[in-house]
Design a protein around this motif. Structure first.
Motif, PDB file in Angstrom:
ATOM      1  N   GLY A  71       1.156  -3.325 -73.137  1.00 42.76           N
ATOM      2  CA  GLY A  71       0.185  -4.422 -73.210  1.00 42.76           C
ATOM      3  C   GLY A  71       0.419  -6.140 -73.595  1.00 42.76           C
ATOM      4  N   VAL A  72       0.618  -5.549 -75.328  1.00 43.41           N
ATOM      5  CA  VAL A  72       1.054  -6.900 -75.624  1.00 43.41           C
ATOM      6  C   VAL A  72       2.808  -7.261 -75.746  1.00 43.41           C
ATOM      7  N   ASN A  73       3.753  -6.152 -76.048  1.00 41.34           N
ATOM      8  CA  ASN A  73       5.057  -6.556 -76.375  1.00 41.34           C
ATOM      9  C   ASN A  73       6.356  -5.655 -75.377  1.00 41.34           C
ATOM     10  N   ARG A  74       4.974  -4.910 -74.186  1.00 38.94           N
ATOM     11  CA  ARG A  74       5.764  -3.436 -73.407  1.00 38.94           C
ATOM     12  C   ARG A  74       4.294  -2.978 -71.949  1.00 38.94           C
ATOM     13  N   PHE A  75       5.394  -2.889 -71.037  1.00 40.83           N
ATOM     14  CA  PHE A  75       4.132  -2.895 -69.998  1.00 40.83           C
ATOM     15  C   PHE A  75       2.707  -3.798 -69.695  1.00 40.83           C
ATOM     16  N   GLN A  76       3.615  -5.353 -69.900  1.00 42.50           N
ATOM     17  CA  GLN A  76       2.732  -5.627 -69.122  1.00 42.50           C
ATOM     18  C   GLN A  76       2.112  -6.107 -67.854  1.00 42.50           C
ATOM     19  N   THR A  77       1.067  -7.105 -68.025  1.00 43.74           N
ATOM     20  CA  THR A  77       0.939  -6.761 -66.356  1.00 43.74           C
ATOM     21  C   THR A  77       0.236  -8.311 -66.273  1.00 43.74           C
ATOM     22  N   ALA A  78       1.010  -8.986 -65.001  1.00 50.61           N
ATOM     23  CA  ALA A  78       0.584 -10.259 -64.407  1.00 50.61           C
ATOM     24  C   ALA A  78      -0.256 -11.244 -64.788  1.00 50.61           C
ATOM     25  N   GLU A  79      -1.475  -9.964 -63.852  1.00 50.05           N
ATOM     26  CA  GLU A  79      -3.088 -10.278 -64.691  1.00 50.05           C
ATOM     27  C   GLU A  79      -3.730  -9.700 -65.114  1.00 50.05           C
ATOM     28  N   GLU A  80      -4.580 -10.033 -65.986  1.00 53.33           N
ATOM     29  CA  GLU A  80      -5.732  -9.126 -67.119  1.00 53.33           C
ATOM     30  C   GLU A  80      -7.613  -9.022 -66.073  1.00 53.33           C
TER      31      GLU A  80
END
Length: 529
Positions: A434-443
């Motif tokens: 969620g920080v440097n891998r596997f992020q999402t476009a919107e929280e």
């Protein structure tokens, strides 16, 4: 290719019997509940009953925190853990200039016996175990707790709990110190002696590696510097005239649990073995309880992320499992939203439910030390023990923990490791979901718990009423008596007795700490190194 652990040690893809060399289980392990306590400090561990489930709470006013404590007890918490606000931790009253903007924000504001009375209103202190995260002014908060218990009709020898009371790690990692190391250690020895006489069931110190880990210490650094601080406290008590087996059974420790489960399990096992040997071989402790490393664990706040905060539920569950498999005596699980703000009631309840699922829905309580004999975990335990022992020897080379602190050794080592971790995260070598891998476009939207800014004004008003209502002459006389005792040589007067009289007369935390500042001075880290 071998991976590298958090401590910078290799983790082999496969471990064979040869990895243990001439490893002897009788020497390295012993029996559960027996020297060197690698397998746990009690013979039955969780097969008899699970660990103590603590939840860290405290925010805003004493009344608000009291309401949260009642909720936690109703939901099944078996031990309370109190967080104090920054002014209280630094020995300032809520109306002090330096307290402005910080009252009630990271914990509860406790200025006097009036606040402590409200904090534990309706909570039977002979039925709960209370841990207090307080260091430089630890003696004051302990005495306020004892005074409130007396008002409830509860004798001091019935009280159970733990005082963090570990000021040495404040010089290394946190910064909420007040006095120079010498007077701070004298105050620690006075607490040991006072509790031996008055509160024999109370754990007098929780020697903490948690905050060093949060500042960036590796697992090996965490246990090395924590145990080195423990050695310094033991020496201080002995120099004050106490015998090791008089006070050592009440020593306890406080560690972090990270998501790197195998290394954390190995860390806890190595720490127990190291401490047992230090206490037996260096200090001649004969009581087995003096050789036991009993510890509380908190899941790693530093590993929680503000991005995709629900993922923290998974992190906390893995961290809690590491602590349990490592043999902790009590456990606090962080709420998933603590990277953003103080936990809400819902998130605090979910954190507690995580522990309850581990205790009651898994089989981890069915057997003691399930990793015993594992090629991987035993090899990692040996590796961490060796690395930590070498660091402890480096501390000894300076002349002990205080001398090393004054040279900045532990702080420099931790900062170097923190930089390594940050660099590896930035470069993508260390994956943070969620920080440097596997992020999402919107929280997803999240509404944090907010502390009412009016709390500071309310606390100031309470202090004004207190000072108007109390016997000012009695307070002045009690503070003068406290100063006189503080001026005596260590071992020739215990400051807790006049301190208790001052607090009973409704002297404030800031006034009592101010009286001691007048005698002992304050510590200035900028000129220490």
């Amino acid at each position: 290719m071998a991976r590298v652990s958090e401590s910078g040690l290799p983790i082999e893809p496969v471990y064979e019997p040869e990895a243990l060399g001439a490893w002897d289980p009788a020497t390295a392990l012993g029996e559960p509940g027996g020297y060197p306590f690698t397998r746990g400090v009690y013979p039955t561990m969780y097969t008899g009953r699970p660990w103590t489930m603590r939840q860290y709470a405290g925010f805003g006013t004493a009344a608000e925190s009291n309401a949260r404590y009642r909720q936690l007890i109703e939901h099944g918490t078996t031990g309370l853990s109190v967080a104090f606000d920054l002014p209280t931790q630094m020995g300032y009253d809520s109306d002090a200039e330096l307290a402005h903007g910080e009252v009630g924000k990271v914990g509860v504001a406790v200025d006097s016996i009036d606040d402590m009375r409200l904090l534990f209103d309706g909570i039977p202190l002979d039925e709960v175990s209370t841990s207090m995260t307080i260091n430089a002014p630890a003696a004051l908060l302990l005495l306020l707790y004892e005074l409130v218990a007396e008002e409830q009709g509860v004798a001091a020898d019935q009280l159970t709990g733990t005082l963090q009371n570990d000021v040495l790690k404040e010089y290394i990692a946190r910064g909420t110190y007040i006095f120079p190391p010498g007077p701070s250690l004298r105050l620690t020895a006075d607490i040991f002696q006072y509790c031996k006489a008055q509160m024999p069931r109370w754990n007098t110190i929780s020697i903490s590696g948690y905050h060093m880990a949060e500042a960036g210490a590796s697992p090996a650094q965490e246990i090395a510097f924590t145990l080195a601080n423990g050695v310094e406290y033991v020496r201080t008590a002995i120099e004050a005239g106490m015998y090791v087996d008089e006070f050592a059974p009440r020593l306890s420790f406080f560690f972090v649990a990270r998501t790197t489960l195998l290394e954390e399990v190995a860390k806890f096992r190595a720490a127990r073995r190291l401490w047992a040997r230090v206490m037996r071989e260096e200090f001649g402790a004969r009581n087995p309880r003096s050789q036991m490393l009993r510890f509380h664990t908190q899941t790693a706040g530093v590993q929680l992320t503000a991005q995709q905060p629900q993922v923290n539920l998974v992190r906390v569950a893995v961290q809690a499992l590491a602590a349990v498999l490592g043999g902790t005596q009590s456990l606090h699980t962080n709420a998933f939203d603590e990277a953003i703000a103080l936990p809400t009631e819902t998130s605090a309840r979910l954190a507690l439910r995580t522990q309850q699922v581990l205790a009651h829905e898994t089989d981890v309580t069915a057997t003691v030390d399930p990793f015993a004999g594992s090629y991987a975990v035993e090899a990692m335990t040996d590796d961490i023990e060796t690395a930590a022992a070498e660091l402890m020897q480096e501390v000894e080379g300076f002349g002990g923990a205080v001398a090393a602190i004054e040279r900045g050794f532990q702080k420099d080592e931790i900062e170097r490791n923190a930089y390594r971790i940050a660099r590896e995260t930035e470069e993508g070598q260390r994956v943070v979901v969620g920080v440097n891998r596997f992020q999402t476009a919107e929280e997803e939207p999240y509404e944090p718990l907010r502390v009412d800014p009016a709390i500071e004004a309310q606390q100031v008003e309470r202090l004004e009423r207190l000072r108007a209502d109390r016997d000012a002459g009695a307070v002045r006389a009690a503070l003068a008596a406290l100063k006189k005792t503080a001026e005596s040589e260590p071992g020739h007067g215990n400051v807790l007795y006049p301190m208790k009289r001052a607090l009973a007369a409704r002297a404030t935390v800031g006034e009592v700490c101010g009286a001691l500042r007048d005698v002992w001075g304050t510590y200035d880290a900028t000129t220490a190194f």
